[in-house]
Design a protein around this motif. Structure first.
Motif, PDB file in Angstrom:
ATOM      1  N   ARG A  19      19.583 -13.144  13.142  1.00 58.54           N
ATOM      2  CA  ARG A  19      19.954 -14.423  13.763  1.00 58.54           C
ATOM      3  C   ARG A  19      21.387 -14.790  13.423  1.00 58.54           C
ATOM      4  NH1 ARG A  19      15.208 -17.578  14.769  1.00 58.54           N
ATOM      5  NH2 ARG A  19      16.491 -19.426  15.021  1.00 58.54           N
ATOM      6  N   ALA A  20      21.779 -14.561  12.147  1.00 59.02           N
ATOM      7  CA  ALA A  20      23.131 -14.929  11.724  1.00 59.02           C
ATOM      8  C   ALA A  20      24.187 -14.134  12.483  1.00 59.02           C
ATOM      9  CB  ALA A  20      23.283 -14.710  10.220  1.00 59.02           C
ATOM     10  N   SER A  21      23.841 -12.893  12.871  1.00 60.77           N
ATOM     11  CA  SER A  21      24.836 -12.070  13.566  1.00 60.77           C
ATOM     12  C   SER A  21      24.634 -12.067  15.082  1.00 60.77           C
ATOM     13  CB  SER A  21      24.805 -10.633  13.032  1.00 60.77           C
ATOM     14  OG  SER A  21      23.526 -10.100  13.180  1.00 60.77           O
ATOM     15  N   VAL A  29      29.289 -18.275  26.181  1.00 61.67           N
ATOM     16  CA  VAL A  29      28.413 -19.430  26.455  1.00 61.67           C
ATOM     17  C   VAL A  29      28.560 -20.460  25.340  1.00 61.67           C
ATOM     18  CG1 VAL A  29      26.005 -20.160  26.672  1.00 61.67           C
ATOM     19  CG2 VAL A  29      26.783 -18.091  27.806  1.00 61.67           C
ATOM     20  N   TYR A  30      28.651 -19.975  24.109  1.00 64.45           N
ATOM     21  CA  TYR A  30      28.822 -20.864  22.958  1.00 64.45           C
ATOM     22  C   TYR A  30      30.079 -21.716  23.158  1.00 64.45           C
ATOM     23  CZ  TYR A  30      28.564 -22.473  18.139  1.00 64.45           C
ATOM     24  OH  TYR A  30      28.440 -23.270  17.024  1.00 64.45           O
ATOM     25  N   ARG A  31      31.178 -21.044  23.499  1.00 66.07           N
ATOM     26  CA  ARG A  31      32.446 -21.769  23.689  1.00 66.07           C
ATOM     27  C   ARG A  31      32.318 -22.805  24.801  1.00 66.07           C
ATOM     28  NH1 ARG A  31      35.220 -21.259  27.738  1.00 66.07           N
ATOM     29  NH2 ARG A  31      34.636 -19.107  28.184  1.00 66.07           N
ATOM     30  N   LEU A  56      35.637 -21.884   7.645  1.00 66.65           N
ATOM     31  CA  LEU A  56      34.819 -20.705   7.367  1.00 66.65           C
ATOM     32  C   LEU A  56      33.663 -20.662   8.363  1.00 66.65           C
ATOM     33  CD1 LEU A  56      34.644 -18.424   5.315  1.00 66.65           C
ATOM     34  CD2 LEU A  56      33.632 -20.035   3.704  1.00 66.65           C
ATOM     35  N   ALA A  57      33.329 -19.461   8.845  1.00 72.22           N
ATOM     36  CA  ALA A  57      32.338 -19.329   9.926  1.00 72.22           C
ATOM     37  C   ALA A  57      32.828 -20.127  11.133  1.00 72.22           C
ATOM     38  CB  ALA A  57      30.957 -19.806   9.474  1.00 72.22           C
ATOM     39  N   ALA A  58      34.072 -19.885  11.487  1.00 76.25           N
ATOM     40  CA  ALA A  58      34.765 -20.736  12.466  1.00 76.25           C
ATOM     41  C   ALA A  58      34.250 -20.561  13.886  1.00 76.25           C
ATOM     42  CB  ALA A  58      36.263 -20.437  12.418  1.00 76.25           C
ATOM     43  N   GLY A  59      33.521 -19.492  14.158  1.00 75.62           N
ATOM     44  CA  GLY A  59      32.961 -19.284  15.492  1.00 75.62           C
ATOM     45  C   GLY A  59      34.045 -19.226  16.550  1.00 75.62           C
ATOM     46  N   THR A 100      33.592 -13.042   5.848  1.00 72.19           N
ATOM     47  CA  THR A 100      32.356 -13.818   5.743  1.00 72.19           C
ATOM     48  C   THR A 100      32.536 -14.900   4.685  1.00 72.19           C
ATOM     49  OG1 THR A 100      31.442 -12.437   3.988  1.00 72.19           O
ATOM     50  CG2 THR A 100      30.978 -11.764   6.281  1.00 72.19           C
ATOM     51  N   ALA A 101      31.539 -15.763   4.591  1.00 63.52           N
ATOM     52  CA  ALA A 101      31.576 -16.806   3.571  1.00 63.52           C
ATOM     53  C   ALA A 101      31.489 -16.203   2.177  1.00 63.52           C
ATOM     54  CB  ALA A 101      30.411 -17.775   3.793  1.00 63.52           C
ATOM     55  N   GLU A 102      30.869 -15.035   2.094  1.00 67.28           N
ATOM     56  CA  GLU A 102      30.685 -14.387   0.792  1.00 67.28           C
ATOM     57  C   GLU A 102      31.899 -13.543   0.419  1.00 67.28           C
ATOM     58  OE1 GLU A 102      28.678 -14.113   3.424  1.00 67.28           O
ATOM     59  OE2 GLU A 102      26.937 -15.321   2.894  1.00 67.28           O
ATOM     60  N   VAL A 116      32.714 -25.699   6.574  1.00 71.29           N
ATOM     61  CA  VAL A 116      31.704 -24.755   7.080  1.00 71.29           C
ATOM     62  C   VAL A 116      30.841 -25.550   8.056  1.00 71.29           C
ATOM     63  CG1 VAL A 116      29.854 -23.152   6.487  1.00 71.29           C
ATOM     64  CG2 VAL A 116      31.685 -23.585   4.836  1.00 71.29           C
ATOM     65  N   ALA A 117      31.085 -25.379   9.349  1.00 69.19           N
ATOM     66  CA  ALA A 117      30.380 -26.191  10.346  1.00 69.19           C
ATOM     67  C   ALA A 117      29.268 -25.381  11.005  1.00 69.19           C
ATOM     68  CB  ALA A 117      31.354 -26.698  11.408  1.00 69.19           C
ATOM     69  N   GLN A 118      28.078 -25.956  10.987  1.00 75.13           N
ATOM     70  CA  GLN A 118      26.927 -25.370  11.698  1.00 75.13           C
ATOM     71  C   GLN A 118      26.650 -23.948  11.200  1.00 75.13           C
ATOM     72  OE1 GLN A 118      26.518 -27.965  13.758  1.00 75.13           O
ATOM     73  NE2 GLN A 118      24.506 -27.438  14.525  1.00 75.13           N
ATOM     74  N   ALA A 119      26.882 -23.692   9.925  1.00 70.91           N
ATOM     75  CA  ALA A 119      26.764 -22.309   9.465  1.00 70.91           C
ATOM     76  C   ALA A 119      26.287 -22.163   8.025  1.00 70.91           C
ATOM     77  CB  ALA A 119      28.108 -21.594   9.630  1.00 70.91           C
TER      78      ALA A 119
HETATM   79  C1  LIG Z   1      26.427 -21.805  14.955  1.00 69.82           C
HETATM   80  S1  LIG Z   1      27.935 -20.886  14.756  1.00 69.82           S
HETATM   81  C2  LIG Z   1      29.085 -22.137  14.209  1.00 69.82           C
HETATM   82  C3  LIG Z   1      30.485 -21.835  14.620  1.00 69.82           C
HETATM   83  C4  LIG Z   1      31.500 -22.962  14.405  1.00 69.82           C
HETATM   84  N1  LIG Z   1      31.690 -23.267  12.996  1.00 69.82           N
HETATM   85  C5  LIG Z   1      31.085 -24.217  15.145  1.00 69.82           C
HETATM   86  O1  LIG Z   1      30.890 -25.235  14.512  1.00 69.82           O
HETATM   87  O2  LIG Z   1      30.950 -24.143  16.378  1.00 69.82           O
HETATM   88  C6  LIG Z   1      27.588 -19.995  13.287  1.00 69.82           C
HETATM   89  C7  LIG Z   1      28.705 -19.004  12.964  1.00 69.82           C
HETATM   90  O3  LIG Z   1      28.488 -18.502  11.644  1.00 69.82           O
HETATM   91  C8  LIG Z   1      28.879 -17.145  11.642  1.00 69.82           C
HETATM   92  N2  LIG Z   1      28.256 -16.523  10.470  1.00 69.82           N
HETATM   93  C9  LIG Z   1      27.013 -16.020  10.337  1.00 69.82           C
HETATM   94  N3  LIG Z   1      26.831 -15.552   9.095  1.00 69.82           N
HETATM   95  C10 LIG Z   1      27.984 -15.779   8.413  1.00 69.82           C
HETATM   96  C11 LIG Z   1      28.429 -15.526   7.073  1.00 69.82           C
HETATM   97  N4  LIG Z   1      27.627 -14.965   6.177  1.00 69.82           N
HETATM   98  N5  LIG Z   1      29.699 -15.877   6.742  1.00 69.82           N
HETATM   99  C12 LIG Z   1      30.500 -16.469   7.637  1.00 69.82           C
HETATM  100  N6  LIG Z   1      30.135 -16.737   8.912  1.00 69.82           N
HETATM  101  C13 LIG Z   1      28.891 -16.400   9.282  1.00 69.82           C
HETATM  102  C14 LIG Z   1      28.420 -16.624  12.991  1.00 69.82           C
HETATM  103  O4  LIG Z   1      29.088 -15.435  13.362  1.00 69.82           O
HETATM  104  C15 LIG Z   1      28.747 -17.812  13.887  1.00 69.82           C
HETATM  105  O5  LIG Z   1      30.027 -17.707  14.454  1.00 69.82           O
END
Ligand SMILES: C[S@@+](CC[C@H](N)C(=O)[O-])C[C@H]1O[C@@H](n2cnc3c(N)ncnc32)[C@H](O)[C@@H]1O
Length: 259
Positions: A19-21, A29-31, A56-59, A100-102, A116-119
């Motif tokens: 799910r995370a990937s 579609v997300y954009r 971080l996890a900027a999408g 990644t965040a890690e 870190v938004a929505q992530a």
């Molecule tokens: C729901 S989207 C949020 C994107 C953006 N921050 C926003 O608010 O629209 C979640 C994002 O987290 C990323 N993600 C998933 N696992 C992650 C990890 N371990 N470290 C960093 N990013 C990760 C995904 O690739 C995805 O782009």
């Protein structure tokens, strides 16, 4: 966590990683349809006097765009090539990096704030907290941010019920205060209410942008998307409308790295 019932720990772990990937497959579609963030929430999430911010996890750059608009110097880190490509089209001057965040691959003590938004629900919290503590300057701040739909509105609750059908993981994900090590001070919380205006037909795309639907087999995804279309065609608050307000509360959590 009722949604974990019946699944083995291994299955749940596998589901989380997939799910995370999953966002790689749904980047455009997300954009197109996912919500932005209100400026007052962004200002609250970044400390006064901050200049350098790591998103971080900027999408696709939903939050990055607001950070740039507010004048911060932003580095965006995102593991998905497809999501990061959308961000680069939107914000060509932003330093966008694979990571990644890690494992951000950024130098020690290089930013005043990390968002870190929505992530946060997709990361490994202990590893991510340690990495964020490493890249923050002393006294810098971490913020975890979520847009949560207001399910007290009838059609929103019905839409939510549809998009969660068959989702074994979703109800087990936490959208609340991150557990942080002693390196960080107390976690503060604030809520910001707002609405995203969109065409009712886009509620189908909003559903399609969710990780649960992205990973479903085509026929099962089509059933859920048809149910969304049916809701849009029949619900009195959606039927025949040109535009509709999707009500959100933006939940923000912030904590300072001890100096
Ligand atoms: C729901 S989207 C949020 C994107 C953006 N921050 C926003 O608010 O629209 C979640 C994002 O987290 C990323 N993600 C998933 N696992 C992650 C990890 N371990 N470290 C960093 N990013 C990760 C995904 O690739 C995805 O782009």
């Amino acid at each position: 966590m009722s949604t974990d019932e019946g699944s083995t720990p291994d299955r749940r772990t596998d589901d989380r990683a997939a799910r995370a990937s999953s966002f790689d497959a749904g980047a455009s579609v997300y954009r197109e349809v996912r919500p932005s963030y209100p400026d007052e929430a962004v200002r609250w999430s970044v400390p006064d006097g901050a200049r350098d911010v790591l998103d971080l996890a900027a999408g696709t750059g939903k939050l990055t765009e607001r950070l740039v608009a507010l004048g911060y110097t932003v580095v965006a880190v995102e593991p998905s090539d497809a999501m990061r490509a959308e961000l680069t089209v939107l914000l060509p001057s932003v330093d966008a990096r694979r990571g990644t965040a890690e494992h951000t691959d950024l130098p020690d003590s290089c930013v005043d704030a990390v968002t870190v938004a929505q992530a946060w629900h997709w990361v490994d919290p202990p590893a991510a907290a340690a990495e964020i503590a490493r890249v923050l300057r002393p006294g810098g701040q971490l913020a975890a941010i979520w847009n949560i739909r207001d399910d007290s509105v009838d059609w929103v609750a019905r839409w939510t019920e549809i998009v969660h059908r068959g989702d074994e993981l979703g109800g087990g994900l936490r959208y609340d205060a991150p557990d942080l090590p002693e390196l960080f001070g107390d976690v503060e919380h604030a809520t910001f209410h707002w609405a995203q205006t969109m065409r009712p037909a886009d509620l189908r795309l909003l559903a399609a942008s969710r990780s649960h639907l992205i990973l479903l087999p085509d026929d099962e995804r089509a059933v859920l998307l048809d149910a969304v279309d049916e809701l849009v065609a029949t619900h009195p608050d959606l039927r025949g409308r040109d535009l509709v307000d999707v009500p959100y509360r933006t939940e923000c959590y912030r904590a300072r790295l001890r100096a």
